[in-house]
Design an enzyme around this catalytic site. Structure first.
Site, PDB file in Angstrom:
ATOM      1  N   GLY A 189       4.541  10.132  -0.645  1.00 43.09           N
ATOM      2  CA  GLY A 189       4.061  11.505  -1.204  1.00 43.09           C
ATOM      3  C   GLY A 189       4.758  12.462  -0.514  1.00 43.09           C
ATOM      4  O   GLY A 189       4.675  13.868  -0.576  1.00 43.09           O
ATOM      5  N   GLU A 208      -3.238   4.919   3.747  1.00 38.42           N
ATOM      6  CA  GLU A 208      -4.752   6.081   3.329  1.00 38.42           C
ATOM      7  C   GLU A 208      -5.810   5.492   3.614  1.00 38.42           C
ATOM      8  O   GLU A 208      -6.812   6.249   4.387  1.00 38.42           O
ATOM      9  CB  GLU A 208      -4.346   6.494   1.857  1.00 38.42           C
ATOM     10  N   SER A 226       7.781   7.313  -2.489  1.00 40.18           N
ATOM     11  CA  SER A 226       8.630   8.239  -3.051  1.00 40.18           C
ATOM     12  C   SER A 226       9.486   7.665  -3.899  1.00 40.18           C
ATOM     13  O   SER A 226      10.795   8.054  -4.237  1.00 40.18           O
ATOM     14  CB  SER A 226       9.106   9.295  -2.093  1.00 40.18           C
ATOM     15  N   LYS A 228      -4.259   5.952  -7.012  1.00 37.64           N
ATOM     16  CA  LYS A 228      -5.267   6.864  -5.981  1.00 37.64           C
ATOM     17  C   LYS A 228      -6.053   7.576  -6.751  1.00 37.64           C
ATOM     18  O   LYS A 228      -6.612   6.882  -7.643  1.00 37.64           O
ATOM     19  CB  LYS A 228      -4.277   7.781  -5.305  1.00 37.64           C
ATOM     20  N   ASN A 244      -0.208   2.647  -8.192  1.00 39.29           N
ATOM     21  CA  ASN A 244      -1.201   3.081  -7.588  1.00 39.29           C
ATOM     22  C   ASN A 244      -1.623   4.605  -7.762  1.00 39.29           C
ATOM     23  O   ASN A 244      -0.880   5.475  -7.419  1.00 39.29           O
ATOM     24  CB  ASN A 244      -0.945   2.775  -5.867  1.00 39.29           C
ATOM     25  N   HIS A 249      -3.575  -0.120   2.530  1.00 40.12           N
ATOM     26  CA  HIS A 249      -2.837   1.065   2.383  1.00 40.12           C
ATOM     27  C   HIS A 249      -3.012   1.784   3.478  1.00 40.12           C
ATOM     28  O   HIS A 249      -4.209   1.944   3.934  1.00 40.12           O
ATOM     29  CB  HIS A 249      -3.280   1.774   0.929  1.00 40.12           C
ATOM     30  N   GLU A 258       5.536   0.072   2.952  1.00 41.95           N
ATOM     31  CA  GLU A 258       5.183   1.248   2.677  1.00 41.95           C
ATOM     32  C   GLU A 258       5.595   2.266   3.951  1.00 41.95           C
ATOM     33  O   GLU A 258       4.357   2.417   4.784  1.00 41.95           O
ATOM     34  CB  GLU A 258       3.965   1.759   1.858  1.00 41.95           C
TER      35      GLU A 258
HETATM   36  P1  13P Z   1       4.288   7.908  -3.740  1.00 42.62           P
HETATM   37  O1  13P Z   1       4.950   7.018  -4.546  1.00 42.62           O
HETATM   38  O2  13P Z   1       3.755   8.919  -4.327  1.00 42.62           O
HETATM   39  O3  13P Z   1       5.203   8.236  -2.171  1.00 42.62           O
HETATM   40  O4  13P Z   1       3.175   6.874  -2.892  1.00 42.62           O
HETATM   41  C1  13P Z   1       3.309   5.750  -2.771  1.00 42.62           C
HETATM   42  C2  13P Z   1       2.166   4.757  -2.316  1.00 42.62           C
HETATM   43  O5  13P Z   1       1.469   5.162  -1.470  1.00 42.62           O
HETATM   44  C3  13P Z   1       2.235   3.938  -3.319  1.00 42.62           C
HETATM   45  O6  13P Z   1       0.839   3.037  -2.747  1.00 42.62           O
END
Ligand code: 13P
Length: 252
Positions: free
Chosen positions: A175, A99, A215, A13, A11, A97, A169
């Site tokens: 992150g 976010e 992560s 983002k 992803n 997600h 997740e």
């Molecule tokens: P990270 O791998 O940067 O922690 O992000 C995970 C994520 O949100 C994947 O959709």
């Protein structure tokens, strides 16, 4: 050994210019060794056609989008429909997600509509669920995720459920560099599979690929993916480095 599809989805983002994204995909394809697992690249919308062209001869690499609109088409300025995604070669759509839930107010009910729209076009949702830190600290994480599954997935028929990829997740691991331990991931993945089994039966639940996200990196992927109910990963930051992402795809 189970026969579930092993998947690593990247992803991106809101990262990478068109040019940087293009070089990274070329680099990734050169580094990719493991073609048994499925790698799904999920770049921003405007890069989809370019990535689609680059991966067209690679059976083990697929294209995913990071979002879609729930309507078929129409006056929704700035939005992208599933039909449009399909027309450039998208097979998967990330939905739910954290976010999107947090910054764009996406509810379980809205996500249910988006899932229906994706399935109506024969694409496959990658449905994300996961708890914030305060819920984990209260030990309510399983109940929280159960509610997310119920609110967005449990209206689906067994045939439809069989097309879903689930991504667990935990928000506190996204992150932050603070990944869930392999045992924490396994506990929740087994719980998710049990919830799906209760609703749809053991056979169907055993077929579902459940990915871990939060992560994941080139150093910790192998141990996470070795857990019996972890069928791969949904990777953010580490999917932006071609070599690291190829190593993660190679971590089964
Ligand atoms: P990270 O791998 O940067 O922690 O992000 C995970 C994520 O949100 C994947 O959709």
């Amino acid at each position: 050994m189970n026969k579930r599809t092993q998947i690593v989805a990247g992803n991106w983002k809101m990262n990478k210019t068109y040019q940087d994204g293009r070089s990274m995909v070329i680099d990734f394809l050169e580094n990719l060794r493991n073609t048994d697992a499925l790698a799904i690249l999920c770049p921003p919308f405007i890069h989809l056609q370019m990535v689609s062209n680059l991966i067209k001869d690679m059976a083990s690499v697929r294209l995913g989008a990071q979002n879609c609109h729930e309507a078929e088409a129409g006056a929704y300025t700035g939005e992208v429909s599933v039909e449009m995604l399909k027309s450039v070669g998208v097979d998967y759509v990330i939905l739910g997600h954290s976010e999107r839930r947090e910054y764009f107010g996406e509810s379980d009910a809205l996500l249910a509509k988006k899932i229906d729209q994706v399935l109506a076009h024969n694409l496959r949702p990658i449905f994300c669920c996961g708890e914030p830190l305060d819920i984990r600290e209260k030990n309510d994480h399983v109940a929280h995720v159960a509610q997310q599954l119920e609110g967005s997935l449990f209206h689906l028929t067994p045939e439809a459920i069989a097309k879903i990829v689930i991504a667990y997740e935990p928000i506190w691991a996204i992150g932050t560099g603070r990944t869930a331990s392999p045992a924490q991931a396994q506990e929740m993945h087994a719980a998710i599979r049990q919830l799906m089994a209760k609703k749809y039966g053991e056979d169907l639940a055993q077929q579902l690929s459940i990915l871990y996200g939060g992560s994941v990196n080139a150093a910790n992927a192998k141990e996470l993916f070795s857990q019996p109910d972890v069928d791969g990963g949904l990777v953010g930051g580490a999917s932006l480095k071609a070599g690291d992402f190829a190593t993660i795809v190679d971590s089964f």
